[in-house]
Design an enzyme around this catalytic site. Structure first.
Site, PDB file in Angstrom:
ATOM      1  CG  ASN A  89      -1.858  -1.169   1.220  1.00 39.60           C
ATOM      2  OD1 ASN A  89      -2.047  -1.806   0.187  1.00 39.60           O
ATOM      3  ND2 ASN A  89      -2.449  -1.474   2.362  1.00 39.60           N
ATOM      4  CG  HIS A 106       3.930  -2.040  -4.813  1.00 40.08           C
ATOM      5  ND1 HIS A 106       2.755  -2.748  -4.917  1.00 40.08           N
ATOM      6  CD2 HIS A 106       4.905  -2.875  -5.258  1.00 40.08           C
ATOM      7  CE1 HIS A 106       3.012  -3.959  -5.395  1.00 40.08           C
ATOM      8  NE2 HIS A 106       4.308  -4.066  -5.603  1.00 40.08           N
ATOM      9  CB  CYS A 114      14.670  13.535  -8.701  1.00 32.46           C
ATOM     10  SG  CYS A 114      15.434  14.257 -10.166  1.00 32.46           S
ATOM     11  CG  ASN A 198      -8.134 -11.748   0.948  1.00 33.57           C
ATOM     12  OD1 ASN A 198      -9.049 -10.931   0.850  1.00 33.57           O
ATOM     13  ND2 ASN A 198      -7.161 -11.835   0.065  1.00 33.57           N
TER      14      ASN A 198
HETATM   15  C1  BJW Z   1     -10.211  -7.395   2.040  1.00 36.66           C
HETATM   16  C2  BJW Z   1     -11.134  -6.462   2.506  1.00 36.66           C
HETATM   17  C3  BJW Z   1     -11.353  -6.386   3.891  1.00 36.66           C
HETATM   18  C4  BJW Z   1     -11.033  -6.321   0.341  1.00 36.66           C
HETATM   19  N1  BJW Z   1     -10.668  -7.192   4.701  1.00 36.66           N
HETATM   20  N2  BJW Z   1      -9.540  -8.179   2.878  1.00 36.66           N
HETATM   21  C5  BJW Z   1       3.332 -12.162 -16.041  1.00 36.66           C
HETATM   22  C6  BJW Z   1       3.445 -13.082 -15.006  1.00 36.66           C
HETATM   23  C7  BJW Z   1       3.990 -12.716 -13.766  1.00 36.66           C
HETATM   24  C8  BJW Z   1       4.427 -11.417 -13.545  1.00 36.66           C
HETATM   25  C9  BJW Z   1       4.306 -10.507 -14.578  1.00 36.66           C
HETATM   26  C10 BJW Z   1       3.758 -10.869 -15.803  1.00 36.66           C
HETATM   27  N3  BJW Z   1       3.762  -9.774 -16.601  1.00 36.66           N
HETATM   28  C11 BJW Z   1       4.285  -8.731 -15.897  1.00 36.66           C
HETATM   29  C12 BJW Z   1       4.614  -9.166 -14.659  1.00 36.66           C
HETATM   30  C13 BJW Z   1       5.216  -8.353 -13.562  1.00 36.66           C
HETATM   31  C14 BJW Z   1       4.211  -7.392 -12.979  1.00 36.66           C
HETATM   32  C15 BJW Z   1       2.948  -8.159 -12.583  1.00 36.66           C
HETATM   33  O1  BJW Z   1       2.869  -8.771 -11.529  1.00 36.66           O
HETATM   34  N4  BJW Z   1       1.916  -8.127 -13.401  1.00 36.66           N
HETATM   35  C16 BJW Z   1       0.695  -8.886 -13.117  1.00 36.66           C
HETATM   36  C17 BJW Z   1      -0.509  -8.000 -13.332  1.00 36.66           C
HETATM   37  C18 BJW Z   1       0.705 -10.149 -13.937  1.00 36.66           C
HETATM   38  N5  BJW Z   1       4.839  -6.813 -11.817  1.00 36.66           N
HETATM   39  C19 BJW Z   1       5.600  -5.730 -11.895  1.00 36.66           C
HETATM   40  O2  BJW Z   1       5.772  -5.120 -12.947  1.00 36.66           O
HETATM   41  C20 BJW Z   1       6.307  -5.308 -10.637  1.00 36.66           C
HETATM   42  N6  BJW Z   1       7.701  -5.200 -10.906  1.00 36.66           N
HETATM   43  C21 BJW Z   1       8.447  -6.256 -11.234  1.00 36.66           C
HETATM   44  O3  BJW Z   1       7.960  -7.371 -11.367  1.00 36.66           O
HETATM   45  O4  BJW Z   1       9.794  -5.982 -11.383  1.00 36.66           O
HETATM   46  C22 BJW Z   1      10.645  -7.053 -11.819  1.00 36.66           C
HETATM   47  C23 BJW Z   1      11.115  -7.966 -10.723  1.00 36.66           C
HETATM   48  C24 BJW Z   1      11.670  -9.179 -11.067  1.00 36.66           C
HETATM   49  C25 BJW Z   1      12.112 -10.049 -10.078  1.00 36.66           C
HETATM   50  C26 BJW Z   1      12.027  -9.720  -8.755  1.00 36.66           C
HETATM   51  C27 BJW Z   1      11.508  -8.512  -8.418  1.00 36.66           C
HETATM   52  C28 BJW Z   1      11.032  -7.661  -9.395  1.00 36.66           C
HETATM   53  C29 BJW Z   1       5.803  -3.950 -10.163  1.00 36.66           C
HETATM   54  C30 BJW Z   1       4.411  -4.034  -9.661  1.00 36.66           C
HETATM   55  C31 BJW Z   1       3.890  -2.649  -9.333  1.00 36.66           C
HETATM   56  C32 BJW Z   1       2.438  -2.696  -8.830  1.00 36.66           C
HETATM   57  N7  BJW Z   1       1.947  -1.417  -8.835  1.00 36.66           N
HETATM   58  C33 BJW Z   1       0.551  -1.199  -8.341  1.00 36.66           C
HETATM   59  C34 BJW Z   1       0.190   0.272  -8.617  1.00 36.66           C
HETATM   60  C35 BJW Z   1       1.164   1.239  -8.025  1.00 36.66           C
HETATM   61  C36 BJW Z   1       0.864   1.537  -6.570  1.00 36.66           C
HETATM   62  C37 BJW Z   1      -0.415   2.326  -6.401  1.00 36.66           C
HETATM   63  O5  BJW Z   1      -0.782   3.115  -7.272  1.00 36.66           O
HETATM   64  O6  BJW Z   1      -1.029   2.175  -5.328  1.00 36.66           O
HETATM   65  O7  BJW Z   1       0.465  -1.571  -6.968  1.00 36.66           O
HETATM   66  S1  BJW Z   1      -0.668  -2.246  -9.115  1.00 36.66           S
HETATM   67  C38 BJW Z   1      -1.666  -2.426  -7.685  1.00 36.66           C
HETATM   68  O8  BJW Z   1      -1.721  -3.823  -7.378  1.00 36.66           O
HETATM   69  C39 BJW Z   1      -0.903  -1.730  -6.548  1.00 36.66           C
HETATM   70  C40 BJW Z   1      -1.036  -2.745  -5.458  1.00 36.66           C
HETATM   71  O9  BJW Z   1      -0.020  -2.557  -4.491  1.00 36.66           O
HETATM   72  C41 BJW Z   1      -0.962  -4.051  -6.181  1.00 36.66           C
HETATM   73  C42 BJW Z   1      -1.565  -5.220  -5.423  1.00 36.66           C
HETATM   74  O10 BJW Z   1      -2.947  -5.017  -5.228  1.00 36.66           O
HETATM   75  P1  BJW Z   1      -3.644  -5.577  -3.903  1.00 36.66           P
HETATM   76  O11 BJW Z   1      -3.119  -4.855  -2.736  1.00 36.66           O
HETATM   77  O12 BJW Z   1      -3.552  -7.042  -3.875  1.00 36.66           O
HETATM   78  O13 BJW Z   1      -5.158  -5.056  -4.118  1.00 36.66           O
HETATM   79  P2  BJW Z   1      -6.372  -5.786  -4.875  1.00 36.66           P
HETATM   80  O14 BJW Z   1      -7.402  -4.763  -5.128  1.00 36.66           O
HETATM   81  O15 BJW Z   1      -5.894  -6.571  -6.021  1.00 36.66           O
HETATM   82  O16 BJW Z   1      -6.894  -6.849  -3.819  1.00 36.66           O
HETATM   83  C43 BJW Z   1      -7.524  -6.461  -2.599  1.00 36.66           C
HETATM   84  C44 BJW Z   1      -7.725  -7.693  -1.731  1.00 36.66           C
HETATM   85  O17 BJW Z   1      -8.252  -7.277  -0.487  1.00 36.66           O
HETATM   86  C45 BJW Z   1      -8.714  -8.718  -2.316  1.00 36.66           C
HETATM   87  O18 BJW Z   1      -8.147 -10.008  -2.180  1.00 36.66           O
HETATM   88  C46 BJW Z   1      -9.967  -8.582  -1.440  1.00 36.66           C
HETATM   89  O19 BJW Z   1     -10.631  -9.815  -1.240  1.00 36.66           O
HETATM   90  C47 BJW Z   1      -9.359  -8.119  -0.130  1.00 36.66           C
HETATM   91  N8  BJW Z   1     -10.251  -7.312   0.720  1.00 36.66           N
HETATM   92  N9  BJW Z   1     -11.735  -5.814   1.449  1.00 36.66           N
HETATM   93  C48 BJW Z   1      -9.854  -8.101   4.200  1.00 36.66           C
HETATM   94  N10 BJW Z   1     -12.293  -5.515   4.444  1.00 36.66           N
END
Ligand code: BJW
Length: 231
Positions: A89, A106, A114, A198
């Site tokens: 987050n 993230h 910058c 979750n």
């Molecule tokens: C509740 C609830 C309640 C609701 N109580 N629970 C193909 C295969 C595999 C990987 C890739 C691929 N193609 C590309 C990739 C890599 C890519 C990726 O993963 N893409 C996928 C979409 C496939 N990843 C990247 O590019 C990352 N970088 C990278 O991989 O670099 C290379 C590397 C290589 C080796 C090692 C390390 C690195 C960068 C990822 C950047 C993500 N950015 C974002 C946006 C920016 C931040 C922002 O603006 O806030 O980050 S995307 C967005 O998703 C945000 C979040 O942090 C992230 C995760 O989302 P989250 O938190 O899981 O939210 P939701 O909405 O998905 O889920 C909410 C959950 O809460 C649900 O489960 C609900 O049930 C639950 N819930 N109410 C309890 N009350």
């Protein structure tokens, strides 16, 4: 049990009024990911991206930490071993809830970066396009957020901590975004017990040994109580 590593996602802040990404009415239903959360989107239309994060920063400033954030801070204070919180987050509700040993993998809404020299400084509530860096003066300020295709922060430290973890817990994350979605496999491979908390099982839910389903403000305080009672 000595070392606990906890990963949090948008679900832990949902009951504070912060939108999640992948809910039917969530952020990705309202905005194209390619437009607002990629370096290419920022290059193409920086004003749109800056406005998106200005709105998110304003929403986060209005929100308050909930019982789940506070319970994790209590765990960090009262558990006899080490608790590392890794959050995806970008809001600051964990800090304001009292957590200190925290990694924002993230990035953070309250930080500016910058694009020329990687200097960081506190972001104003409203950023403007092409603001100048206070260190190198390049007009390349951007939100300090990890977009798709960029390397999340502190990965070496996170993987080192996962390799030493006795327990790995993921809270409120859908398991759709890597590398965070791969942490459960990494922790299990290193011998840690694993728990998913979750509303519903995530995309990697089958990889966890145990699960607690329900709203974070109820499940997380109850789980923290049980850990502190059993310790
Ligand atoms: C509740 C609830 C309640 C609701 N109580 N629970 C193909 C295969 C595999 C990987 C890739 C691929 N193609 C590309 C990739 C890599 C890519 C990726 O993963 N893409 C996928 C979409 C496939 N990843 C990247 O590019 C990352 N970088 C990278 O991989 O670099 C290379 C590397 C290589 C080796 C090692 C390390 C690195 C960068 C990822 C950047 C993500 N950015 C974002 C946006 C920016 C931040 C922002 O603006 O806030 O980050 S995307 C967005 O998703 C945000 C979040 O942090 C992230 C995760 O989302 P989250 O938190 O899981 O939210 P939701 O909405 O998905 O889920 C909410 C959950 O809460 C649900 O489960 C609900 O049930 C639950 N819930 N109410 C309890 N009350």
């Amino acid at each position: 049990m000595r070392n606990i590593v906890i990963l949090t996602g948008a679900g832990i802040s949902a009951e504070s009024g912060i939108e999640t990404f992948r809910a039917d009415t969530g952020l990705w239903a309202q905005h194209r990911v390619e437009d607002v959360a990629t370096p290419e989107g920022f290059e193409h239309d920086p004003a749109k991206v800056v406005a998106f994060y200005n709105g998110r920063r304003a929403d986060a400033a209005q929100a308050e930490p909930n019982a789940a954030h506070k319970a994790l801070a209590r765990l960090e204070r009262e558990f006899a071993g080490d608790v590392l919180l890794v959050t995806q987050n970008v809001d600051d509700l964990h800090e304001r809830g009292g957590s200190r040993n925290l990694i924002h993998m993230h990035g953070a809404l309250n930080s500016a970066l910058c694009g020329a020299c990687d200097h960081r400084w506190p972001a104003p509530l409203q950023m403007h396009v092409a603001e100048s860096c206070p260190r190198c003066a390049a007009p390349r300020a951007r939100p300090d957020i990890v977009w798709f295709g960029e390397m999340p922060y502190e990965m070496d430290r996170i993987f080192a901590e996962l390799s030493q973890a006795d327990l790995f817990v993921a809270i409120g994350t859908s398991g759709n975004v890597y590398p965070a979605a791969g942490f459960v496999a990494e922790a299990a491979r290193a011998g840690a017990a694993t728990l998913e908390i979750n509303l519903e099982p995530s995309a990697v839910g089958s990889q966890f040994a145990k699960a607690l389903m329900g709203p974070a403000t109820q499940t997380v305080p109850a789980w923290v109580d049980s850990v502190l009672t059993d310790a």
